[in-house]
Motif scaffolding. Structure first.
Motif, PDB file in Angstrom:
ATOM      1  N   LEU A 205       0.372  -1.081 -13.546  1.00  0.00           N
ATOM      2  CA  LEU A 205       1.531  -1.676 -12.828  1.00  0.00           C
ATOM      3  C   LEU A 205       2.143  -0.632 -12.074  1.00  0.00           C
ATOM      4  O   LEU A 205       2.023   0.515 -12.390  1.00  0.00           O
ATOM      5  N   TYR A 206       3.027  -0.911 -10.917  1.00  0.00           N
ATOM      6  CA  TYR A 206       3.671   0.267 -10.393  1.00  0.00           C
ATOM      7  C   TYR A 206       5.002  -0.337 -10.060  1.00  0.00           C
ATOM      8  O   TYR A 206       5.275  -1.369  -9.706  1.00  0.00           O
TER       9      TYR A 206
ATOM     10  N   ALA B  51       0.855  -1.226   0.017  1.00  0.00           N
ATOM     11  CA  ALA B  51       0.163  -0.044   0.012  1.00  0.00           C
ATOM     12  C   ALA B  51       0.882   1.341   0.024  1.00  0.00           C
ATOM     13  O   ALA B  51       1.844   1.390   0.815  1.00  0.00           O
ATOM     14  N   PHE B  52       0.512   2.247  -0.777  1.00  0.00           N
ATOM     15  CA  PHE B  52       1.278   3.538  -0.773  1.00  0.00           C
ATOM     16  C   PHE B  52       0.021   4.681  -1.177  1.00  0.00           C
ATOM     17  O   PHE B  52      -0.857   4.577  -1.713  1.00  0.00           O
ATOM     18  N   ASP B  53       0.538   5.944  -0.691  1.00  0.00           N
ATOM     19  CA  ASP B  53      -0.579   6.968  -0.968  1.00  0.00           C
ATOM     20  C   ASP B  53       0.195   7.942  -2.017  1.00  0.00           C
ATOM     21  O   ASP B  53       1.520   8.229  -1.785  1.00  0.00           O
ATOM     22  N   LEU B  54      -0.291   8.210  -3.282  1.00  0.00           N
ATOM     23  CA  LEU B  54       0.117   9.066  -4.204  1.00  0.00           C
ATOM     24  C   LEU B  54      -0.024  10.439  -3.530  1.00  0.00           C
ATOM     25  O   LEU B  54      -1.033  10.835  -3.470  1.00  0.00           O
TER      26      LEU B  54
ATOM     27  N   ALA C 298       5.445   9.431  -3.593  1.00  0.00           N
ATOM     28  CA  ALA C 298       4.375   8.682  -2.943  1.00  0.00           C
ATOM     29  C   ALA C 298       4.825   8.240  -1.553  1.00  0.00           C
ATOM     30  O   ALA C 298       6.008   8.405  -1.117  1.00  0.00           O
ATOM     31  N   GLN C 299       3.953   7.941  -0.471  1.00  0.00           N
ATOM     32  CA  GLN C 299       4.411   7.629   0.774  1.00  0.00           C
ATOM     33  C   GLN C 299       3.953   6.097   0.996  1.00  0.00           C
ATOM     34  O   GLN C 299       2.794   5.743   0.774  1.00  0.00           O
TER      35      GLN C 299
ATOM     36  N   VAL D 109       9.312   6.922  -5.026  1.00  0.00           N
ATOM     37  CA  VAL D 109       8.879   7.520  -6.510  1.00  0.00           C
ATOM     38  C   VAL D 109       8.084   6.180  -6.858  1.00  0.00           C
ATOM     39  O   VAL D 109       8.669   5.235  -6.866  1.00  0.00           O
ATOM     40  N   ILE D 110       6.759   6.481  -7.337  1.00  0.00           N
ATOM     41  CA  ILE D 110       5.973   5.391  -8.192  1.00  0.00           C
ATOM     42  C   ILE D 110       5.809   5.831  -9.530  1.00  0.00           C
ATOM     43  O   ILE D 110       5.260   6.587  -9.833  1.00  0.00           O
ATOM     44  N   LYS D 111       6.023   4.808 -10.332  1.00  0.00           N
ATOM     45  CA  LYS D 111       5.966   4.887 -11.752  1.00  0.00           C
ATOM     46  C   LYS D 111       4.586   3.946 -12.195  1.00  0.00           C
ATOM     47  O   LYS D 111       4.808   2.624 -11.945  1.00  0.00           O
TER      48      LYS D 111
END
Length: 239
Positions: A81-82, A9-12, A28-29, A38-40
């Motif tokens: 995808l992340y 789980a992450f928050d954008l 992201a957190q 960093v989330i792509k």
């Protein structure tokens, strides 16, 4: 084999970057680690049906090098995808170029860093296909890291690879003249990147607003202007 399916789980928090061809990038957190990453985000519909979903993540993981962006993990949901990567507050080389004119030592320092990464991946039979300032990140130690392997391809035994997309202001002569490419494709884009490090982004931004460069401009060497340089760039670097 004992396979476990777990939850990540992450928050954008904030979208960053504006040059992605088929993706969006966020600060992201990470809830598990309580840390910024960093989330792509890549929509699954943008991925070719004959491509493994996690091909980019696997290429990044297999290309570990001091000047290649580290990948922490990859995950997916029904639609996207992340890819999770470290967050560096300095941001991209593109942002740095937009904020100021780079000094000659900075151009040489960051240039050697990302060229070292290119040399390494080429030695592994990999072509990046999307070398540009927004795909070069400055880490907390002031090193340039090559990132975004979304278009990267492994070459065949003859050193060739195909790519379906190209960034409209970083087109190479080969793009208009061939259907398969060698690592020279990256070399040309590296030259364009170094040119932008010397002269700024304004000419390239203008081209992007007008749909990109034309075949004639690229094949005949009209764009960018090989004789237009900022006053502080020495002749040795212009050449």
């Amino acid at each position: 084999m004992d396979t476990r399916v777990t939850e990540i789980a992450f928050d954008l928090l904030k979208e960053i970057g504006n040059e992605g061809l088929n993706s969006r990038t966020y600060i992201a957190q990470d809830i598990q680690l309580d840390a910024n990453i960093v989330i792509k985000e890549v929509n699954k519909l943008s991925i070719s049906p004959d491509t493994t979903y996690f091909a980019e993540a696997r290429l990044l993981y297999a290309s570990r090098h001091p000047n290649v962006m580290e990948i922490k993990y990859a995950s997916q949901d029904d639609d996207n995808l992340y890819l999770a990567m470290p967050y560096y507050k300095n941001g991209s080389l593109n942002a740095l170029i937009n904020n100021k004119f780079l000094s000659v030592p900075e151009i040489i320092h960051y240039g050697l860093d990302f060229l070292s990464a290119l040399n390494y991946i080429h030695s592994k039979g990999l072509i990046h296909f999307d070398v540009k300032p927004s795909n070069i990140i400055i880490n907390d130690a002031g090193k340039a890291l090559l990132t975004d392997f979304g278009l990267a391809q492994l070459t065949d035994k003859y050193g060739f690879a195909e790519v379906p997309l190209a960034y409209p202001t970083h087109l190479t002569p080969e793009w208009f003249q061939a259907s398969v490419f060698t690592s020279q494709y990256d070399v040309f884009q590296a030259g364009l990147t170094l040119y932008r490090m010397c002269n700024g982004n304004s000419d390239f931004d203008d081209k992007l607003q007008n749909g990109g460069v034309t075949r004639d401009e690229v094949v005949r060497g009209i764009f960018p202007d090989r004789y237009k340089f900022l006053p502080h760039i020495p002749n040795s670097l212009r050449k």
